[in-house]
Write a protein that holds these residues in place. Sequence first.
Motif, PDB file in Angstrom:
ATOM      1  N   ALA A  89       0.812  -1.216   0.000  1.00 45.52           N
ATOM      2  CA  ALA A  89       0.000   0.000   0.000  1.00 45.52           C
ATOM      3  C   ALA A  89       0.847   1.269   0.000  1.00 45.52           C
ATOM      4  N   ARG A  90       2.075   1.186   0.486  1.00 52.19           N
ATOM      5  CA  ARG A  90       2.962   2.359   0.518  1.00 52.19           C
ATOM      6  C   ARG A  90       3.647   2.622  -0.825  1.00 52.19           C
ATOM      7  N   ASP A  91       3.496   1.730  -1.778  1.00 48.30           N
ATOM      8  CA  ASP A  91       4.200   1.850  -3.057  1.00 48.30           C
ATOM      9  C   ASP A  91       3.172   1.889  -4.193  1.00 48.30           C
ATOM     10  N   ALA A  92       3.031   3.052  -4.815  1.00 48.04           N
ATOM     11  CA  ALA A  92       2.010   3.230  -5.852  1.00 48.04           C
ATOM     12  C   ALA A  92       2.156   2.227  -6.999  1.00 48.04           C
ATOM     13  N   GLU A  93       3.375   1.920  -7.373  1.00 41.70           N
ATOM     14  CA  GLU A  93       3.585   0.972  -8.472  1.00 41.70           C
ATOM     15  C   GLU A  93       3.136  -0.433  -8.068  1.00 41.70           C
ATOM     16  N   LEU A  94       3.457  -0.844  -6.848  1.00 41.80           N
ATOM     17  CA  LEU A  94       3.006  -2.162  -6.392  1.00 41.80           C
ATOM     18  C   LEU A  94       1.488  -2.212  -6.293  1.00 41.80           C
ATOM     19  N   VAL A  95       0.870  -1.135  -5.851  1.00 42.88           N
ATOM     20  CA  VAL A  95      -0.600  -1.085  -5.790  1.00 42.88           C
ATOM     21  C   VAL A  95      -1.173  -1.250  -7.188  1.00 42.88           C
ATOM     22  N   ARG A  96      -0.600  -0.555  -8.152  1.00 43.76           N
ATOM     23  CA  ARG A  96      -1.079  -0.642  -9.531  1.00 43.76           C
ATOM     24  C   ARG A  96      -0.995  -2.081 -10.040  1.00 43.76           C
ATOM     25  N   VAL A  97       0.126  -2.733  -9.804  1.00 44.00           N
ATOM     26  CA  VAL A  97       0.319  -4.105 -10.269  1.00 44.00           C
ATOM     27  C   VAL A  97      -0.625  -5.059  -9.530  1.00 44.00           C
ATOM     28  N   LEU A  98      -0.774  -4.862  -8.236  1.00 46.93           N
ATOM     29  CA  LEU A  98      -1.681  -5.713  -7.456  1.00 46.93           C
ATOM     30  C   LEU A  98      -3.112  -5.577  -7.961  1.00 46.93           C
ATOM     31  N   LEU A  99      -3.535  -4.354  -8.230  1.00 47.49           N
ATOM     32  CA  LEU A  99      -4.882  -4.140  -8.762  1.00 47.49           C
ATOM     33  C   LEU A  99      -5.039  -4.828 -10.117  1.00 47.49           C
ATOM     34  N   MET A 100      -4.030  -4.704 -10.948  1.00 46.57           N
ATOM     35  CA  MET A 100      -4.080  -5.327 -12.263  1.00 46.57           C
ATOM     36  C   MET A 100      -4.175  -6.845 -12.133  1.00 46.57           C
ATOM     37  N   GLU A 101      -3.367  -7.423 -11.260  1.00 45.85           N
ATOM     38  CA  GLU A 101      -3.359  -8.876 -11.095  1.00 45.85           C
ATOM     39  C   GLU A 101      -4.636  -9.387 -10.436  1.00 45.85           C
ATOM     40  N   SER A 102      -5.228  -8.557  -9.586  1.00 48.05           N
ATOM     41  CA  SER A 102      -6.451  -8.991  -8.914  1.00 48.05           C
ATOM     42  C   SER A 102      -7.663  -8.839  -9.815  1.00 48.05           C
ATOM     43  N   GLY A 103      -7.526  -8.003 -10.851  1.00 43.46           N
ATOM     44  CA  GLY A 103      -8.659  -7.744 -11.732  1.00 43.46           C
ATOM     45  C   GLY A 103      -9.727  -6.903 -11.060  1.00 43.46           C
ATOM     46  N   SER A 104      -9.320  -6.120 -10.085  1.00 41.64           N
ATOM     47  CA  SER A 104     -10.270  -5.345  -9.295  1.00 41.64           C
ATOM     48  C   SER A 104      -9.846  -3.893  -9.245  1.00 41.64           C
TER      49      SER A 104
END
Length: 89
Positions: A18-33
Amino acid sequence: MTPKEARDIADAGFAYIARDAELVRVLLMESGSDAAGLRAMAARPEFAVFVLDFLLEYDQRVLDFAESEHIAPQRVQMARVVLGGGDPW
C-alpha cells in the motif's frame, strides 16, 4: 511459525504494498479489481495468501519486503505455507 505470526507477515506485506504506488497498480491489475474491490477482498481470509503470493512472485519483491520488515525472506515463504494449510517444514 504460528498462524498469527503468518497473518502478521501477510498484514505487513499488504501495508508494504500500500505504501508503493507501483506495487498497488500491479496488485490491482493482477487482482482484476479496483481499489474498492480490493478493500472488500482484504476482509476475506484467503486475501492474506494472495498478498504473500504476490510478494513471492518476484525474488526482488520479496527481498525488498523482507528487508523493510527486518525478517528473513524465508519467513515470507513459511507464512505462505502456514496460511495455505501446509506444514512449513
